[in-house]
Design an enzyme around this catalytic site. Structure first.
Site, PDB file in Angstrom:
ATOM      1  N   CYS A  31      -3.210   6.603   2.185  1.00 46.73           N
ATOM      2  CA  CYS A  31      -2.691   7.192   0.943  1.00 46.73           C
ATOM      3  C   CYS A  31      -2.272   8.650   1.147  1.00 46.73           C
ATOM      4  CB  CYS A  31      -3.739   7.172  -0.173  1.00 46.73           C
ATOM      5  SG  CYS A  31      -4.714   5.688  -0.258  1.00 46.73           S
ATOM      6  N   ASP A  32      -3.086   9.419   1.878  1.00 44.79           N
ATOM      7  CA  ASP A  32      -2.902  10.876   1.885  1.00 44.79           C
ATOM      8  C   ASP A  32      -2.508  11.467   3.238  1.00 44.79           C
ATOM      9  OD1 ASP A  32      -3.642  10.946  -0.808  1.00 44.79           O
ATOM     10  OD2 ASP A  32      -5.766  10.960  -0.296  1.00 44.79           O
ATOM     11  N   CYS A  92      -8.911   8.222   1.915  1.00 44.66           N
ATOM     12  CA  CYS A  92      -7.911   7.205   2.280  1.00 44.66           C
ATOM     13  C   CYS A  92      -6.793   7.830   3.114  1.00 44.66           C
ATOM     14  CB  CYS A  92      -7.342   6.574   1.002  1.00 44.66           C
ATOM     15  SG  CYS A  92      -6.006   5.429   1.319  1.00 44.66           S
TER      16      CYS A  92
END
Ligand code: NAP
Length: 327
Positions: free
Chosen positions: A139-140, A136
């Site tokens: 997200c990261d 993701c």
């Protein structure tokens, strides 16, 4: 064990398909509960931006999810934060078991559990997940500002996420096993025009190298020549497709060889009263708008099914029990 709730319809999964089913079910006056174990929105929550939802040229993934959730809740849809652990088909009602204990029953069930990222199953992938390996970018990606990242895959997800990563990272390598992308033409054009993105064609990643400081390289193999090389990188993002989350699909429901559920044009499965929608259903393309369309179809079909079922059950009941038997 006695179940705590009796509903017309239970929806499992709170992505665009499940929430749209909820909206149509509430408008059809079905007593409905939606069971979701994480934040409503599903995979869309992980998307930086959505550019093919009609009416919104660009909308953040989580913003779109929140709008759908708000719409469903404004109609009174009950949302239950719990994990469904089993769907047990019954002659009178279908039962949904919950991880938090207890169960729910309904005439009809809509399964909208979507899919999960497919894993490469290469050395280093599992061990360094969360320590340089990710599925993701939204997200990261933040952890890789001004660093070098490697994206694996050639579909819409890989290209979309690479474009997002290019806004943060110093350099993005896309490793693809062929010399042609599967992604849509517009995304391809954008990726090829992005100077921070460099392709490694006809290549697969065979191992992820990391130490206590995190990922430092990936091993590549050329799919044509077999030649091995090493590519220095600080992070690895894997987007090689999805596998359907079919764990809750009851035995007796037809699935294809890849684990997607086969339905008719009403999203009905081979078991009466059980519907499957969105990315779990066998179909031509997987798009937010199609999951939403499935949700609409399944809810309308379920409304008709529930009405017919109640009418036939009422005929079977003794006259003194006929009023208000359902809830
Ligand atoms: P996908 O379309 O199935 O693409 C997967 C990619 O990974 C393909 O390029 C495939 O290579 C590659 N791949 C698969 N297994 C591999 C392996 N073992 N090793 C190396 N490479 C491998 O998956 P997706 O991109 O996640 O998209 C899933 C669905 O969501 C699609 O229908 C897509 O259109 C849709 N989607 C749409 C949007 C959008 O419209 N904005 C955004 C994201 C996703 P090959 O090409 O050689 O098979």
């Amino acid at each position: 064990m006695k179940c705590s709730g009796l509903y017309d319809l239970i929806i499992i999964g709170g992505g665009p398909g499940g929430l749209t089913a909820g909206i149509y079910a509430m408008r059809a006056a079905l007593k409905t509960v939606l069971v979701e174990m994480a934040a409503p929105g599903g995979q869309v929550n992980l998307s930086d931006g959505v550019e093919n939802w009609p009416g919104d040229e660009h909308i953040g993934g989580s913003e779109l999810s929140m709008k759908m959730l708000g719409h469903a809740q404004s109609l009174g849809l009950e949302i239950r934060s719990d994990e469904a652990t089993a769907v047990e088909p019954g002659l009178d009602y279908h039962t949904v078991r919950l991880a938090g204990g207890g169960c729910l029953q309904a005439h009809a069930v809509v399964l909208a559990t979507g899919g999960s990222p497919r894993k490469l199953e290469i050395p280093g992938e599992r061990e360094f997940y969360g320590k340089g390996v990710s599925y993701c970018a939204v997200c990261d990606g933040f952890f890789f500002r001004s660093k070098t990242v490697t994206v694996i895959g050639g579909g819409d997800s890989a290209i979309e996420e690479s474009l997002y990563l290019a806004k943060l990272a110093k350099q993005v390598f896309i490793v693809h096993r062929r010399d042609q992308l599967r992604a849509g033409a517009l995304l391809q054009q954008r990726a090829k025009a992005e100077c921070k993105i460099e392709f490694r064609w006809n290549s697969v990643v065979t191992a992820i190298r990391a130490n206590s400081n995190g990922v430092w390289a990936v091993d590549l193999k050329n799919t044509r020549t077999g030649e091995p090389t090493e590519l220095a990188t600080d992070g690895v993002f894997i987007f090689i497709g999805f596998v359907p989350n079919n764990r809750l699909v009851p035995a007796g429901i037809k699935m294809n060889a890849d684990g997607y559920v086969v339905t008719d044009d009403k999203c009905a499965t081979t078991l009466p009263g059980i519907y499957v929608i969105g990315d779990l259903r066998e179909k031509y393309a997987r798009q937010i708008v199609l999951s939403a369309a499935d949700g609409c179809t399944a809810a309308l079909a379920a409304a008709h099914y529930v009405e017919t079922r109640k009418a036939s059950l009422e005929c079977e009941l003794p006259e003194n029990l006929r009023d208000g038997w359902a809830h």
